[in-house]
Design a protein around this motif. Structure first.
Motif, PDB file in Angstrom:
ATOM      1  N   GLU A 166      -5.402  -4.197  13.041  1.00 56.63           N
ATOM      2  CA  GLU A 166      -5.341  -4.934  11.780  1.00 56.63           C
ATOM      3  C   GLU A 166      -4.748  -6.332  11.920  1.00 56.63           C
ATOM      4  O   GLU A 166      -5.110  -7.252  11.192  1.00 56.63           O
ATOM      5  N   SER A 167      -3.827  -6.503  12.842  1.00 56.82           N
ATOM      6  CA  SER A 167      -3.150  -7.800  12.980  1.00 56.82           C
ATOM      7  C   SER A 167      -3.919  -8.795  13.842  1.00 56.82           C
ATOM      8  O   SER A 167      -3.584  -9.978  13.881  1.00 56.82           O
ATOM      9  N   TYR A 213      -3.302   3.219   8.905  1.00 54.65           N
ATOM     10  CA  TYR A 213      -3.179   1.848   9.407  1.00 54.65           C
ATOM     11  C   TYR A 213      -4.088   1.706  10.605  1.00 54.65           C
ATOM     12  O   TYR A 213      -4.038   2.515  11.540  1.00 54.65           O
ATOM     13  N   GLU A 214      -4.931   0.677  10.585  1.00 52.26           N
ATOM     14  CA  GLU A 214      -5.848   0.391  11.686  1.00 52.26           C
ATOM     15  C   GLU A 214      -5.100  -0.385  12.757  1.00 52.26           C
ATOM     16  O   GLU A 214      -4.502  -1.432  12.490  1.00 52.26           O
ATOM     17  N   PHE A 256       2.042  -5.720  14.608  1.00 56.34           N
ATOM     18  CA  PHE A 256       1.607  -4.965  13.421  1.00 56.34           C
ATOM     19  C   PHE A 256       2.296  -5.553  12.198  1.00 56.34           C
ATOM     20  O   PHE A 256       3.366  -6.150  12.295  1.00 56.34           O
ATOM     21  N   ASN A 257       1.654  -5.385  11.039  1.00 52.42           N
ATOM     22  CA  ASN A 257       2.060  -6.117   9.843  1.00 52.42           C
ATOM     23  C   ASN A 257       3.066  -5.390   8.947  1.00 52.42           C
ATOM     24  O   ASN A 257       3.491  -5.938   7.934  1.00 52.42           O
ATOM     25  N   VAL A 317      -0.603   5.031  12.063  1.00 50.03           N
ATOM     26  CA  VAL A 317      -1.834   5.007  12.855  1.00 50.03           C
ATOM     27  C   VAL A 317      -2.363   6.424  13.049  1.00 50.03           C
ATOM     28  O   VAL A 317      -3.558   6.688  12.876  1.00 50.03           O
ATOM     29  N   TYR A 360       3.278  -4.868   3.654  1.00 48.12           N
ATOM     30  CA  TYR A 360       2.712  -5.484   4.848  1.00 48.12           C
ATOM     31  C   TYR A 360       2.649  -6.997   4.627  1.00 48.12           C
ATOM     32  O   TYR A 360       2.198  -7.454   3.573  1.00 48.12           O
ATOM     33  N   THR A 364       0.689  -9.962   5.790  1.00 41.54           N
ATOM     34  CA  THR A 364      -0.578 -10.143   6.498  1.00 41.54           C
ATOM     35  C   THR A 364      -0.740 -11.527   7.107  1.00 41.54           C
ATOM     36  O   THR A 364      -1.615 -11.725   7.961  1.00 41.54           O
ATOM     37  N   ARG A 411       0.860  -1.179   0.000  1.00 44.77           N
ATOM     38  CA  ARG A 411       0.000   0.000   0.000  1.00 44.77           C
ATOM     39  C   ARG A 411       0.899   1.231   0.000  1.00 44.77           C
ATOM     40  O   ARG A 411       1.654   1.457   0.950  1.00 44.77           O
TER      41      ARG A 411
END
Length: 214
Positions: A125-126, A121-122, A98-99, A116, A18, A20, A13
């Protein structure tokens, strides 16, 4: 059958990569032999043709080059858990706080905090479901012991993962810091300390997890 092989899913992105999901595979079984929770994906990269796909399409899934020190250390840990004549078959699943992929942990955390704050980035997310965690016989925590007051989101995601592990009831272990609830990374930066760390983690596992299973 060959030796263990690492597998991962990557997305790109903007200028950031990342990872995932990731696991290390022994044999043919897709049964979990355990899981680990680390800080973030480090230097482990996709095979060359998949790296090209990631660059062009923003997504790639497949073999990871296993020369990465952390991957080697995780392989050594699993192989030291089993007797030498025991056939290992299954997957070690790798989770991260985190990814975002970045080799240097402090740089990675600073970038994570920045993303963040920017809303790119949420923080959760991970995270996975409690049911997914419970599919593993155990989880080894090794997210590192570095702390800084400015790393507020890192602390939040540690707390959310810790709550998730408790909720899932999956047995957990790791080399705990003497003064706070942080766990040493399983792959020390100094190469001569890596084998002793493997041996110590195996000892902690046998004291905490093996007794529960017996």
């Amino acid at each position: 059958m060959g030796g263990p092989k690492a597998h991962g899913t990557f997305v790109k992105r903007g200028s950031n990569i990342y990872r995932t999901s990731a696991y290390i595979q022994w044999g043919e079984s897709d049964t979990s032999i355990g899981a680990c929770l680390l800080l973030n994906p480090g230097s482990a990269a996709l095979e060359n043709d998949l790296s090209i796909q990631l660059e062009q399409e923003g997504y790639a899934e497949g073999r990871i080059k296993s020369e990465d020190p952390t991957m080697k250390q995780l392989i050594a840990f699993i192989q030291n858990l089993y007797e030498k004549d025991h056939l290992i078959s299954g997957r070690l699943h790798i989770y991260n706080l985190f990814n975002l992929q970045n080799t240097k942990s402090e740089n990675a955390i600073d970038k994570f905090e920045e993303l963040v704050l920017l809303g790119e980035y949420e923080i959760g997310e991970s995270l996975v479901t409690a049911d997914e965690l419970l599919a593993h016989p155990w989880i080894m925590i090794g997210w590192g012991v570095k702390r800084d007051k400015r790393w507020k989101n890192l602390q939040l995601v540690k707390e959310r993962w810790s709550e998730l592990i408790v909720e899932s009831t999956v047995p957990s272990f790791g080399k705990l810091h003497a003064k706070r609830p942080d766990y040493y990374h399983p792959c020390p930066l100094i190469p001569t300390k890596r084998l002793p760390m493997v041996e110590e983690l195996v000892s902690i596992y046998k004291q905490k997890i093996y007794k529960m299973e017996s």
